[in-house]
Design a protein around this motif. Structure first.
Motif, PDB file in Angstrom:
ATOM      1  N   HIS A   1      44.489  28.832  21.005  1.00 55.66           N
ATOM      2  CA  HIS A   1      44.899  27.432  20.895  1.00 55.66           C
ATOM      3  C   HIS A   1      46.229  27.132  21.580  1.00 55.66           C
ATOM      4  CE1 HIS A   1      41.673  27.331  18.027  1.00 55.66           C
ATOM      5  NE2 HIS A   1      41.885  26.059  17.744  1.00 55.66           N
TER       6      HIS A   1
ATOM      7  N   ILE B   1      38.972  32.015  24.343  1.00 55.34           N
ATOM      8  CA  ILE B   1      38.679  31.197  23.166  1.00 55.34           C
ATOM      9  C   ILE B   1      37.793  32.026  22.233  1.00 55.34           C
ATOM     10  CG2 ILE B   1      37.770  29.011  22.315  1.00 55.34           C
ATOM     11  CD1 ILE B   1      38.062  27.907  25.168  1.00 55.34           C
TER      12      ILE B   1
ATOM     13  N   HIS C   1      35.408  31.554  20.329  1.00 56.55           N
ATOM     14  CA  HIS C   1      33.947  31.383  20.345  1.00 56.55           C
ATOM     15  C   HIS C   1      33.330  31.734  21.693  1.00 56.55           C
ATOM     16  CE1 HIS C   1      35.076  29.708  16.656  1.00 56.55           C
ATOM     17  NE2 HIS C   1      35.560  28.604  17.170  1.00 56.55           N
TER      18      HIS C   1
ATOM     19  N   ASP D   1      38.118  28.287  11.964  1.00 51.81           N
ATOM     20  CA  ASP D   1      37.992  27.311  13.045  1.00 51.81           C
ATOM     21  C   ASP D   1      36.637  26.620  12.926  1.00 51.81           C
ATOM     22  OD1 ASP D   1      39.328  26.788  15.977  1.00 51.81           O
ATOM     23  OD2 ASP D   1      37.170  26.498  15.961  1.00 51.81           O
TER      24      ASP D   1
ATOM     25  N   HIS E   1      34.560  25.261  14.893  1.00 50.75           N
ATOM     26  CA  HIS E   1      33.473  25.451  15.860  1.00 50.75           C
ATOM     27  C   HIS E   1      32.895  26.864  15.867  1.00 50.75           C
ATOM     28  CE1 HIS E   1      35.442  21.703  16.981  1.00 50.75           C
ATOM     29  NE2 HIS E   1      34.187  21.325  17.144  1.00 50.75           N
TER      30      HIS E   1
ATOM     31  N   SER F   1      36.957  24.354  27.345  1.00 46.71           N
ATOM     32  CA  SER F   1      36.661  24.390  25.897  1.00 46.71           C
ATOM     33  C   SER F   1      35.541  25.340  25.537  1.00 46.71           C
ATOM     34  CB  SER F   1      36.327  22.999  25.324  1.00 46.71           C
ATOM     35  OG  SER F   1      34.947  22.731  25.430  1.00 46.71           O
ATOM     36  N   CYS F   2      35.449  25.595  24.214  1.00 43.72           N
ATOM     37  CA  CYS F   2      34.420  26.520  23.712  1.00 43.72           C
ATOM     38  C   CYS F   2      33.035  25.900  23.765  1.00 43.72           C
ATOM     39  CB  CYS F   2      34.749  26.958  22.288  1.00 43.72           C
ATOM     40  SG  CYS F   2      34.870  25.605  21.112  1.00 43.72           S
TER      41      CYS F   2
ATOM     42  N   CYS G   1      42.325  27.183  24.980  1.00 47.43           N
ATOM     43  CA  CYS G   1      41.737  25.922  24.508  1.00 47.43           C
ATOM     44  C   CYS G   1      42.236  24.728  25.317  1.00 47.43           C
ATOM     45  CB  CYS G   1      42.088  25.700  23.045  1.00 47.43           C
ATOM     46  SG  CYS G   1      41.369  26.923  21.947  1.00 47.43           S
TER      47      CYS G   1
ATOM     48  N   CYS H   1      41.512  20.703  25.345  1.00 48.32           N
ATOM     49  CA  CYS H   1      40.540  20.339  24.310  1.00 48.32           C
ATOM     50  C   CYS H   1      41.286  19.705  23.146  1.00 48.32           C
ATOM     51  CB  CYS H   1      39.759  21.562  23.841  1.00 48.32           C
ATOM     52  SG  CYS H   1      38.687  21.204  22.446  1.00 48.32           S
ATOM     53  N   LEU H   2      42.469  20.248  22.831  1.00 50.04           N
ATOM     54  CA  LEU H   2      43.232  19.654  21.727  1.00 50.04           C
ATOM     55  C   LEU H   2      44.713  19.513  22.011  1.00 50.04           C
ATOM     56  CD1 LEU H   2      43.746  22.026  18.664  1.00 50.04           C
ATOM     57  CD2 LEU H   2      43.698  22.727  21.041  1.00 50.04           C
TER      58      LEU H   2
ATOM     59  N   ASN I   1      34.427  18.902  22.798  1.00 45.89           N
ATOM     60  CA  ASN I   1      33.533  18.477  21.726  1.00 45.89           C
ATOM     61  C   ASN I   1      34.079  17.377  20.813  1.00 45.89           C
ATOM     62  OD1 ASN I   1      35.414  19.943  20.181  1.00 45.89           O
ATOM     63  ND2 ASN I   1      34.220  21.818  20.425  1.00 45.89           N
TER      64      ASN I   1
ATOM     65  N   ARG J   1      43.357  13.410  20.002  1.00 47.06           N
ATOM     66  CA  ARG J   1      42.865  14.788  20.107  1.00 47.06           C
ATOM     67  C   ARG J   1      43.459  15.538  21.306  1.00 47.06           C
ATOM     68  NH1 ARG J   1      40.486  19.298  17.723  1.00 47.06           N
ATOM     69  NH2 ARG J   1      39.273  20.391  19.262  1.00 47.06           N
TER      70      ARG J   1
END
Ligand code: SF4
Length: 472
Positions: A64, A108, A110, A129, A131, A346-347, A407, A410-411, A429, A435
């Motif tokens: 992250h 990441i 995932h 997490d 996801h 992203s994942c 990440c 993504c965030l 996602n 976000r």
């Protein structure tokens, strides 16, 4: 006699006992940890003088906060450096494997689990997490958990959970050109709602799901939680086994064949009973993009943005607010919506096949002069594999930034953030307000090829209409 769904079978095989609370205690086969959600749980363990019960079933990565421009230490962001140092301290000497950036295996959480073969059918997998549902693509039961649950799993290797209902989502038919797994899941969430899956685990099935590669199945399972489901899974099949064979953690030779027999046995039985079944015709789908500020506020690229008043009562006000934030009007389509940033990462969508498909679109084109475009591979291994194929050069020549794994936007927990009211075409996602690091930022979710199409045209574009593109 039917033993039921994969969910029933895997649950029963991992159930230790029923607790006085009515919940079941489940044994956890793999506990994935990262820098953001694990420190507090390790702290609680230390306070009680407890050790990690099953370090060999625990695996750490950093994703992250990790910078994607340069991974040189110390990180320029003090908070990021502190979190990384704390994770290093917590895992050092504990027996927990760590996909540290220096190993070339970082990424990441995932993405690295499946890529290293840690994620296998029939397992129970948890991570702090949301996801974590991604891992269900392999026929595993995978759940995102909170801090106190991370503590419990670290201390005992088990978790207390309530059994959910199972909804089978049957996606029949063949997907049309330019339509991807991401479009399937955005359509599912749009139809069933972001709360529609509450109380359920989703089993994805049908021809359109079976035809997907593992990366597509992961994209779908990844977003199960965006539809409110506790987890999502796909029954394992030859596609799953082909992915796993030869990965670091998969058994080899005879042992692999034996394991495969077991994996086949945990597939949902033909006559399994479901609490609900939903049918979707995959051949009718077109690329889906979001117009609002939840993943459920999506539409086909040629469809008009809905009038808030045409929606169910409880959705009217959120739709009004979302349209105001996104500056879109009912009746318009999203095609032509101007963007400032394109984020391929992203994942959900930063595995090698995602990058390959994106590169096919960008080859011979240039990023629009008003767009900041970046590719952030999901892991260091994805990055290295993409570079070995020359994908990095294709993206860089077109004007994309080619970043390190993490990440990222993504965030926006690292330096990769939207500025002001920038609009972003994103393969991630979540499109919640704020976000991507700016409270005024605007996120439009879409599949990876659509992100690249938007990057080169400067606006949301139906990738099927870009000339001289093979979408096979
Ligand atoms: S890529 Fe995004 S959704 Fe995935 S783990 Fe990182 S922050 Fe969460």
């Amino acid at each position: 006699m039917s033993q039921g769904t994969l969910y029933d079978k895997v649950w029963d095989r991992h159930k230790v006992t029923q607790l006085p609370t009515g919940q079941d205690q489940l044994f956890v086969g793999l506990h994935l940890i990262h820098e953001v959600t694990s420190p507090q749980a390790f702290g609680m363990l230390k306070e009680r003088g407890l050790e990690v019960a099953y370090p060999e079933l625990t695996h750490a990565t950093v994703d992250h906060i990790v910078p994607t421009a340069s991974k040189e230490r110390p990180y320029s962001d003090d908070a990021a450096e502190r979190m990384m140092a704390e994770l290093e301290e917590n895992v050092t000497g504990s027996g927990i494997d760590f996909s540290h950036p220096e190993t070339g295996n970082q990424g990441i959480v995932h993405v690295i689990g499946p890529e290293q073969g840690m994620t296998q059918p029939g397992m129970t997998i948890v991570c702090g997490d949301s996801h974590t549902s991604t891992h269900g693509a392999f026929g595993a039961l995978a759940f995102g958990i909170g801090t106190s649950q991370i503590r419990d799993v670290l201390a005992t290797g088990t978790i207390a959970m309530e059994k959910q209902k199972v909804r089978r989502i049957q996606v029949d038919g063949e997907l049309g050109e330019g339509v991807e797994a991401k479009d399937i899941i955005l359509e599912i969430i749009r139809r069933l709602g972001t709360e529609g899956g509450v109380g359920y685990v989703y089993e994805y099935a049908g021809e359109a799901i079976e035809d997907l590669g593992m990366e597509g199945r992961m994209s779908i399972c990844n977003m199960s939680v965006e539809g409110g489901a506790r987890a999502g899974y796909v029954n394992p099949d030859q596609t799953t086994y082909d992915w796993l064979e030869g990965t670091d953690e998969a058994p080899e030779g005879e042992a692999f064949e034996e394991r495969k027999e077991y994996w086949e046995s945990i597939r949902s039985d033909e006559d399994a009973e479901y609490d609900d079944i939903v049918h979707i015709n995959g051949s009718e789908l077109e690329p889906v993009v979001t117009w609002g500020t939840t993943p459920g506020q999506g539409i086909g690229i040629s469809e008009p943005i809905p009038e808030p008043e045409s929606l169910a009562d409880e959705k009217v006000e959120t739709a009004r607010r979302a349209q105001k934030h996104m500056r879109v009007e009912p009746g318009e389509t999203m095609e032509g919506y101007e963007i400032d940033v394109a984020f391929l990462g992203s994942c959900t969508n930063a595995r090698l096949p995602d990058l390959r498909r994106g590169a096919e679109i960008v080859e011979g084109r240039e990023v629009h002069p008003d767009v900041r475009a970046m590719v952030v591979p999901g892991s260091q291994r994805v990055k290295a594999a993409a570079e070995a194929e020359g994908l990095d050069e294709i993206f860089k020549e077109a004007g994309f930034e080619w970043r390190g794994a993490g990440c990222s936007m993504c965030l926006g927990m690292n330096e990769d953030q939207l500025q002001g009211d920038e609009a972003c075409a994103s393969s991630s996602n979540r499109n919640f307000i704020g976000r991507q690091g700016s409270k005024d930022g605007r996120t439009v979710l879409m599949n990876p090829r659509m992100v690249v199409a938007a990057a080169v045209t400067g606006k949301v574009t139906d990738v099927r209409e870009l000339k001289e593109v093979s979408l096979a």
